[in-house]
Design a protein around this motif. Structure first.
Motif, PDB file in Angstrom:
ATOM      1  N   GLY A  73       7.035   2.239 -13.117  1.00 10.50           N
ATOM      2  CA  GLY A  73       8.159   3.118 -13.451  1.00 10.50           C
ATOM      3  C   GLY A  73       7.974   4.497 -12.843  1.00 10.50           C
ATOM      4  N   VAL A 118      15.001   5.603 -13.979  1.00  7.61           N
ATOM      5  CA  VAL A 118      13.867   4.835 -14.490  1.00  7.61           C
ATOM      6  C   VAL A 118      12.629   5.721 -14.503  1.00  7.61           C
ATOM      7  N   THR A 156      10.527   6.940 -17.734  1.00 12.35           N
ATOM      8  CA  THR A 156       9.107   6.605 -17.837  1.00 12.35           C
ATOM      9  C   THR A 156       8.269   7.859 -18.088  1.00 12.35           C
TER      10      THR A 156
END
Lengths: 418, 876
Positions: free
Chosen positions: B661, B670, B674
Motif C-alpha cells: 500500500g 490507497v 495506508t
C-alpha cells in the motif's frame, strides 16, 4: 480531434457525497483526533502529575509512588515513568492522591484588595464537596478525605460504557459539590478534561472551559440509564456590585451555603489557598456557626487541631500553625497518638488577635474525633468562626469594598514619584 | 538524410494506424526508435509531414498527435520533463518546427489546420511564460486580416487554444487587447463565414479569463456582451450553443458585472429553453444554474462568521427573476424521456430544469414555495404520468433551501400521498421520483437538529418503514431510491439512542437489506451498492440494545466475503463485479468494526471474530484491486484500533500488504489510506511496532522523495513520522539522520511558500501541519530519555521554522495550534538545555502571547501548555 464541448451535466437524484468517501473522510478524521489524543496524553500526563504540588498537611498522607522521589528536584522523570506511576496508583494510594488534589479556600475575614477587578464570585451550593473523576467508562466521586461517595455512569467523557471515545483511560476531573435535595453535582471547578490538565490555567480560563466543554457533552441532561446524576455549572459572576448582588440574593436551584470568591488570575492549586475564599452570613447560609456533634451551637467556640509528634496542636495550614501543646504525660494518659484530631473549646477571653493572627491562651480538650474527619481546621477557619461570634464581616462591608475598589480602578494611572 | 527519413515517416505513420496488429506494432517500434535516436530529427520530420499538403490526411493527423504528446502529458512529473526537453532543444530546430506549424494553418485540409493549432498552443504554453516566441501572437494576429476564411478560422482556433494553455499573467495587456479584438470581431454578425464565427466564439470561451481589464471597462464589456448575445441568435446551432457556453462562463467569472444585462439574458435563455434545440436549451438552463451556484456561495459567505471580507456582493438575480424563472423551469419538467431513469448517461431538459429548480430553492429559500406549490397540486393527481412525475419532482426539488417552518405543513399533508403513490402508482418513473422525494423529506425535514415539530413521528415511522421495505422489492431503480430514502430515515435517528423508533424493526430492516443485496438484478441501477450503503448507515445508528443484532451480521458478511474468494476462473467483467462486491463487503465490515469496537458491551464478543476477519482481509489483498485494497485497509485500521496491542499477532502476515500500500504511487488514495493505517497501528501497538519500523520508514522516506506520488499524501506522511516516534520513543534515534533533513527542507519550503491561490495556501498549511506534528511526536517521543541530547542540534532550526511561520502571518488556526504546541514540546523535552535558545526566539514571546489571547480555545489550550513548559525550561 473534438472541438471543446462544455458538458453542463450535473448530478441527478444522487446524494452529493458517496458513502465510500464518507467512510474515507471519517477514517481520516478519527485518525487525526486520535493523534491529538495521543499527543495530549503525552503532554498532560507529564503536566498534571509533575506540577510541583504543595505537600498535604495531613501527616498520614504519604505521597504516591512519585517518580520525583528518586531524583533531585528539577530533574524531570520520563513520560514513561509518570505514565506507569499513574497507572500503578491503586486503592489507598489512588484515594490519597485524589484527596490531595482538592483546592481548599481560605475563610474570608477581610475583603481582599481589588475585589471588583480581580475576583469572581458565586453562590456556593450546600452539600458534599467532592472530586468527580470520569475515565474508563465509569464515573467516581470522592469526598475530601478520598473516600468514594458514588460510583456511577455519567455523560462526562468516558464516564459510562456508552459512547467511550478516544483512549478510554483519559481522565476528566471535576471539583463539585453534591447537592442532595436535587441529586445534582454542581461543578465549582474543572481540573482535567479528556486528559488535558487545567492545573496551570487561570481561574478565568477554567470557568470558560467548564462552560464550553460541558455543553459538548450531555452531562447537563436529566438522569437516564447511562447518566445517573445530573451535572450543573454554578453561575460565576464578576465580583462587582451587580455580581455580588446576584450571587448573594439571586435565586438558585440549590440551597446556598455562603459565597465563593475566586481570584481570576490564580492557577488551580491543591491545598489551602488565599486565592480562593469562602464567606458566609446568616442570610446566605444555614450553617454560619459551627455546630457540635449533636447539631447544637455550643456556647464556646470549638476548634479541631492535630496533635503532632512533639505535642504541639496545629492547624491544617502549610506550614501548620500551633495554637498550643499537650504535655507527654497527658498524651499518654489520654491514650492519644500523633496525627489524632482533637476538638477543643476556646474561651473568648483567652483569644488575642495580633497582626491578623490569632493567639489562644487556653485550650480545653472537648473530645477526640472519629476517623472520617481527616483534616484539622485551618487558621482562617478558626478566625472566621471567632469573628462570626463577635464582629463578623458583613455583606455591607463587602459592598463597601467593591465600591471603594471601583474608585481605585479609576485612579490607578497615578504615577508614583517616590 | 532528412528527405529520405520523411519518405519513410509517411509510411510508418500509416502503418501505425493499420488494422493489422503486427504491422502496427512494428511501426510503433520504429517510431519509438527514431525518437530515441534523434529527437530533433524526429520532431522536425513530423512537423514537415504535418505541413506537407501532398501527404495523406491520416499520416498528417497522426504526426500532429505524436508532436502534441511529445510536448505535454497529464501527469505532472512527466509534463515538466517534456517541458524541459523541449526548452533544451536546439533553437534552430525549434524555429524550423514552429515555422512549419504556422505554415500549416493555411492548409486547405481542415484536420491538418486544427491539429497544427493545438500543437502551436502547446509550444506557446511552454515558451510564452519563459518569454520566448514573442513574435507568435503578432504573427497570428496578422493572419486575421487574410482574406481566406480557412486561415482566419485556423488562426482564431489557435488563439483559443493558446488562451487555454497560457496563463493570463504571462501575456501583456496590450496583446490581450489585440487578441480579444480579433476574437470578438470574428464573432460579429458581420462575419459572413460561419466556420470563422464558430471558431471565434469558441476562442472567446477560452479567452474570457484574459478579459478581466476589459470587463471592467463599461464600453468594452457592453460590446463583448452584445456580440455574445447576438451570437446566441445565429442561424447555426453550433454557434448558438458555443455562445451560450460563453454566457455560462461569464456568469461565473464576471457575476458582479452582469446586472445591466440580466433582463436581456433572461429573454434570450427563455426563448432557447422553450424553442431551441436541446443542446442549446441545456446550456441556457445551465446559465441559471451557474448563477445559483454563485449566489449560494456568496450567501454562504454572508452567513458565515466573518462577514466583513466577502469581496463580491450578492445581486439577488435569482430572487428578481423568480416570478418568470420558476414557470419556465416547471415547463421543462414535463419534457421527460421514457425510461430516462434506466439510462445512467441520460441528461435532458427535464433533468436539467429540475436540477436548476433545486438550486433556485437553495438560493432563495421560502420565496420559491408559493410559486411551485400550485403546479404540484394541479398536476400530482393527473392521469398522465408525465404530469404526476413532474409535480413530484418539483416538490422534491424544493425541499432543500426553504425553512422547515414553511415546508413542514406541506410535507405533513403530502407524506401519506407519497407513501401510497410509492406502492400504487402504475408508472415506474413516478415511483422512482416519489421514493427520491421521500428520501429528500427524510434528509432535510427529519433529525434531531431540527427545531420544528417533527414530521416523522414514532407513529408514522412504522408505516413509512413498511412502505420502504415493500418498495425495496420493486424494480431495481425504484428499489434503489427506496434504499436511499431508508438511508436518510436512519440517519435522522443517529442521535436518538434507545428511543429510536427503528429499534423494534432493526432485525427486519437488516434482513430486507441483505435480501435486496442478493437480488439477481441487484447489479442494475446501482441497487446493490445502495443496499450496502444503507446497511452501513443503519449499523451506524445502532444502539446498545440493537448491537447484538449487528454482531450477528458479522458472520453473514464474512460468509459472503468468503464466497467471493472461492469463485473459480472469472472473466474480466466478472472479476470487476467481484471486486465491487468485495469493496462493499469490506466497507460494511469497517463500519461494523468501528461501531462495535467502540462499545464496551460488544467489544469482547466482537473481537472473537478478529482472527477470521483478518484472514479474509489478507485474502482480499491478494486479489489486487485498488478500491478493494483501500476498503480492506480502512477496515484493518479500524480493527487495529479496536484490538489494541493484540493486533501484533497479525503483523507478520499483514506487513507485506502494508508495504504494498505504501508503494502504491499510482492509486494515491490507497497510499494515503495506508499511511493513515500506519498511524492507527502505532497507537494500537505502541513499541510492538518496532520490528516493522525499518521497512515502514524506508518506504515513507521513498514516498517523500518521489516525484510521482500525489502531493496530497505528503503531509500525512510527515504526521506519520510523529506517530511512529511517539510509539517507539528513543528508538526513533536511527531514523533521525534521514527524517530530520527531510523535515527541515520541507519546513523551509513551506515556511516561505507564497501561496498563489487559496488551494495552494490550503495545501501549504496542511504540509506545515504535517511537519509540525512530526516534530511534536519526535520531541515527545524522546522526552525523558538521555538521547534527547540528539535532538539539540535540530532545535535551532525548529525554532527558526516557528519564527518564520509567525512572521509569515498566513497560518490557519490549526497550524497555529500545532506550532505553539511544538514550542511547548521543545521546551518540555529539552528543558533547560533549550532555555537560552527559546529565550532568543520571537515565537516564545510575541507568538505565544498571540496564541494565549486567541479566540480559538484549541489554540489557547496549546498555548497554555507551551507557556507552562517554557516557564519550566527557562527557569531551570
Amino acid at each position: 480531434m473534438a472541438p471543446p464541448q462544455h458538458d453542463p451535466r450535473r448530478p441527478y437524484k444522487r446524494p452529493a457525497i458517496s458513502d465510500q468517501q464518507r467512510r474515507r473522510d471519517s477514517a481520516l478524521q478519527t485518525q487525526s483526533a486520535r493523534r491529538a489524543d495521543a499527543q495530549a496524553r503525552a503532554r498532560s500526563l507529564a503536566n498534571s502529575l509533575l506540577s510541583p504540588q504543595p505537600s498535604s498537611p495531613a501527616a498520614a498522607d504519604q505521597p504516591p509512588p512519585s517518580p520525583d522521589a528518586r531524583g533531585e528536584r528539577g530533574h524531570d522523570p520520563t513520560v514513561a515513568d509518570v505514565a506507569s506511576a499513574a497507572a500503578k496508583l491503586r486503592g489507598p494510594d489512588q484515594r490519597r492522591w485524589f484527596a490531595r488534589q482538592i483546592m481548599l479556600p481560605e475563610w474570608m475575614v477581610d475583603a481582599p484588595p481589588h475585589l471588583a477587578r480581580d475576583w469572581h464570585v458565586s453562590a456556593r451550593p450546600a452539600g458534599k464537596r467532592c472530586m468527580v473523576v470520569s475515565s474508563n467508562g465509569i464515573t467516581i466521586s470522592r469526598l475530601r478525605n478520598g473516600t468514594i461517595l458514588h460510583r456511577f455512569p455519567s455523560a462526562l467523557p468516558n464516564g459510562s460504557k456508552k459512547g467511550l471515545s478516544g483512549p478510554a483511560s483519559s481522565y476528566s476531573i471535576l471539583d463539585c459539590i453534591f447537592h442532595e435535595p436535587d441529586e445534582t453535582y454542581y461543578i465549582v471547578d474543572m481540573i482535567c478534561w479528556r486528559g488535558y490538565s487545567l492545573y496551570d490555567c487561570t481561574a478565568e480560563f477554567r470557568f470558560f472551559w467548564v462552560n464550553s466543554k460541558l455543553t459538548e457533552t450531555s452531562a447537563g441532561d436529566p438522569p437516564s440509564t447511562y447518566h445517573r446524576y445530573r451535572f450543573s455549572v454554578v453561575p460565576m459572576y464578576e465580583s462587582t456590585l451587580e455580581g455580588l448582588q446576584a450571587a448573594y440574593s439571586g435565586s438558585t436551584p440549590y440551597v446556598k451555603d455562603g459565597l465563593l470568591f475566586y481570584n481570576k488570575h490564580a492557577h488551580f492549586q491543591a491545598g489551602i489557598t488565599p486565592l480562593t475564599l469562602v464567606w458566609k452570613d446568616n442570610t446566605c447560609s444555614q450553617y454560619l456557626i459551627d455546630t457540635d456533634s449533636e447539631g447544637q451551637v455550643p456556647t464556646e467556640q470549638h476548634v479541631v487541631l492535630e496533635l503532632q509528634e512533639d505535642g504541639k496542636l496545629v492547624t491544617s495550614d502549610d506550614p501548620p500553625i500551633a495554637f498550643g501543646s499537650l504535655d507527654n504525660e497527658f498524651i499518654q494518659k489520654s491514650n492519644l497518638r500523633p496525627g489524632n484530631l482533637l476538638r477543643f473549646s476556646v474561651r473568648d477571653e483567652s483569644v488575642k488577635l495580633v497582626d491578623g493572627k490569632m493567639e489562644i491562651g487556653q485550650l480545653q480538650l472537648a473530645g477526640k474525633l472519629n476517623r472520617s474527619r481527616t483534616f484539622a481546621d485551618s487558621h482562617s477557619k478558626v478566625l472566621f468562626q471567632y469573628a462570626a461570634r463577635h464582629a463578623p464581616l458583613r455583606i455591607e462591608d463587602l459592598v463597601a469594598a467593591v465600591q471603594s475598589n471601583s474608585m481605585e480602578i479609576e485612579s490607578t494611572d497615578v504615577e508614583m514619584q517616590g | 538524410y532528412t528527405a529520405n527519413m520523411s519518405l519513410d515517416v509517411t509510411q510508418i505513420l500509416l502503418s501505425a494506424q493499420s488494422a493489422d496488429g503486427s504491422i502496427r506494432k512494428h511501426a510503433e517500434e520504429s517510431l519509438k526508435q527514431f525518437q530515441e535516436q534523434n529527437l530533433p530529427g524526429f520532431l522536425l520530420s513530423l512537423s514537415s509531414e504535418l505541413a506537407n499538403n501532398e501527404k495523406p490526411e491520416e499520416s498528417r493527423r497522426l504526426a500532429g498527435l505524436i508532436l502534441k504528446n511529445a510536448l505535454d502529458a497529464k501527469e505532472q512529473h512527466r509534463k515538466s520533463e517534456l517541458f524541459q526537453r523541449w526548452l533544451a532543444l536546439d533553437s534552430g530546430v525549434k524555429a524550423q518546427i514552429k515555422a512549419l506549424l504556422l505554415q500549416t494553418l493555411s492548409s486547405p485540409v481542415a484536420s491538418a489546420r486544427s491539429t497544427s493549432s493545438q500543437v502551436i498552443a502547446k509550444i506557446a504554453g511552454i515558451e510564452i511564460p519563459q518569454k520566448q516566441w514573442p513574435e507568435l501572437i503578432g504573427s497570428l494576429l496578422s493572419n486575421i486580416h487574410q482574406v481566406q476564411p480557412n486561415v482566419k478560422q485556423a488562426t482564431l482556433e489557435t488563439l483559443g487554444y493558446l488562451c487555454e494553455e497560457v496563463s493570463p499573467e504571462a501575456v501583456d495587456q496590450d496583446q490581450v487587447n489585440k487578441i480579444l479584438t480579433a476574437v470578438v470581431q470574428g464573432m460579429n454578425a458581420s462575419e459572413g463565414n460561419s466556420e470563422v464565427r464558430l471558431a471565434a466564439t469558441r476562442a472567446l470561451y477560452n479567452a474570457l479569463g484574459f478579459a478581466q481589464v476589459n470587463f471592467s471597462n463599461d464600453m468594452e464589456r457592453d460590446y463583448i456582451m452584445r456580440v455574445v448575445c447576438e451570437a446566441t441568435q445565429s442561424p447555426e446551432v453550433k454557434i448558438r450553443q458555443a455562445a451560450f457556453e460563453c454566457l455560462v462562463a461569464i456568469s461565473s467569472t464576471y457575476y458582479d458585472k452582469l446586472a445591466t444585462y440580466m433582463q436581456d439574458i433572461f429573454n434570450i435563455t427563455a426563448k432557447a429553453v422553450r424553442g431551441d434545440e436541446e443542446s442549446v436549451a441545456l446550456q441556457a438552463i445551465e446559465f441559471w444554474s451557474s448563477i445559483c451556484d454563485e449566489e449560494i456561495d456568496i450567501l454562504d459567505e454572508y452567513s458565515s462568521e466573518f462577514t466583513a471580507d466577502s469581496d463580491v456582493p450578492c445581486y439577488y438575480f435569482i430572487k428578481q427573476a423568480l416570478p418568470a424563472l420558476v414557470p419556465m423551469l416547471l415547463e421543462t419538467l414535463l419534457k421527460q424521456e421514457e425510461d430516462q431513469d434506466l439510462d445512467e448517461g441520460a441528461w435532458n431538459l427535464a433533468m436539467a430544469g429540475g436540477t436548476c429548480l433545486g438550486l433556485v430553492a437553495r438560493t432563495v429559500g421560502d420565496d420559491v414555495v408559493p410559486l411551485v406549490m400550485p403546479f404540484v397540486e394541479e398536476n400530482i393527481t393527473k392521469p398522465e404520468w408525465r404530469q404526476r412525475e413532474a409535480a413530484t419532482y418539483a416538490f422534491g426539488s424544493i425541499l432543500e433551501g426553504p425553512s422547515a417552518d414553511k415546508l413542514a405543513p406541506l410535507v405533513n399533508v403530502a407524506l401519506n400521498f407519497m407513501l401510497s403513490a410509492l406502492l400504487k402508482d402504475p408508472n415506474n418513473h413516478v415511483k422512482d421520483t416519489t421514493a427520491w422525494t421521500l428520501g429528500r423529506i427524510f434528509e432535510f425535514l427529519h433529525g434531531s437538529a431540527l427545531e420544528t415539530a417533527p414530521v416523522i413521528t414514532a407513529e408514522n415511522c412504522q408505516q413509512i418503514l413498511t412502505v420502504l421495505l415493500q418498495s425495496m422489492k420493486d424494480v431495481p431503480n425504484v428499489a434503489e431510491k427506496a434504499c436511499g430514502a431508508l438511508y436518510f430515515l436512519a440517519q435522522g435517528y443517529v442521535d436518538a439512542g434507545s428511543a429510536s423508533p427503528l429499534a423494534p424493526f432493526f432485525q427486519d430492516i437488516i434482513q430486507s437489506l441483505i435480501v435486496t443485496s442478493h437480488r439477481e438484478d441487484a447489479g442494475e441501477s446501482r441497487l446493490r451498492t445502495a443496499a450496502y450503503e444503507t446497511l452501513n448507515e443503519v449499523v451506524r445508528c445502532s444502539t446498545e440494545e440493537t448491537a447484538p443484532i449487528v454482531l450477528q451480521l458479522i458472520p453473514v458478511i464474512m460468509m459472503e466475503l468468503h464466497q467471493t474468494l472461492e469463485a473459480g476462473k472469472l472473466s474480466t467483467d466478472e472479476r470487476e463485479k467481484r471486486s465491487d462486491l468485495q469493496g462493499l463487503l469490506c466497507g460494511c465490515l469497517q463500519v461494523i468494526i468501528q461501531k462495535l469496537g467502540g462499545m464496551e458491551s460488544t467489544k469482547f464478543a466482537f473481537l472473537q471474530y478478529a482472527d477470521q476477519m483478518m484472514d479474509l482481509f489478507l485474502r482480499v489483498f491478494a486479489c489486487r484491486n485498488a478500491t478493494v485494497h483501500e476498503e480492506a485497509m480502512l477496515a484493518i485500521g479500524a480493527l487495529a484500533y479496536a484490538a489494541g496491542s493484540n493486533f501484533a499477532k497479525y503483523m507478520a502476515q499483514f506487513y507485506q500488504y502494508l508495504e504494498m500500500g505504501l508503494q502504491n504511487f499510482e492509486e494515491y488514495q490507497v497510499c494515503a489510506i495506508t499511511v493513515g493505517v500506519v498511524g492507527d497501528l502505532c497507537r494500537a501497538l505502541e513499541d510492538k511496532i518496532l520490528p516493522y519500523c525499518d521497512g515502514i520508514m524506508t518506504q515513507l522516506l521513498k514516498d517523500l522523495s518521489s516525484n510521482q506520488l500525489h502531493r496530497s499524501v505528503k503531509p500525512p506522511i510527515f504526521s506519520c513520522f510523529g506517530d511512529i516516534a511517539l510509539a517507539i520513543g528513543e528508538n526513533f534515534e536511527k531514523y533521525l539522520i534521514y527524517a530530520m533533513p527531510m523535515l527541515q527542507s520541507a519546513a523551509d519550503l513551506s515556511a516561505h511558500a507564497t501561496a498563489a491561490d487559496e488551494e495552494m495556501l490550503d495545501y501549504t498549511n496542511q504540509l506545515r501541519n504535517g511537519i509540525l506534528e512530526a516534530y511534536s511526536g519526535i520531541l515527545q517521543g524522546f522526552k525523558g530519555s538521555p538521547k534527547m541530547q540528539l535532538l539539540m542540534p535540530y532545535a535551532p532550526h525548529i525554532l527558526q521554522f516557528l519564527d518564520a511561520l509567525h512572521n509569515g502571518k498566513d497560518m490557519d488556526d490549526s497550524v497555529m495550534k500545532t506550532a505553539i504546541g511544538v514550542l511547548g514540546d521543545l521546551a518540555d523535552t529539552l528543558g533547560v538545555h533549550a532555555g537560552p535558545l527559546i529565550n532568543q526566539s520571537t515565537s516564545s514571546k510575541e507568538f505565544l502571547d498571540e496564541c494565549l489571547s486567541s479566540d480559538d480555545p484549541l489554540v489557547k489550550e496549546s498555548a497554555d501548555w507551551a507557556r507552562i513548559a517554557i516557564t519550566r525550561a527557562v527557569s531551570g
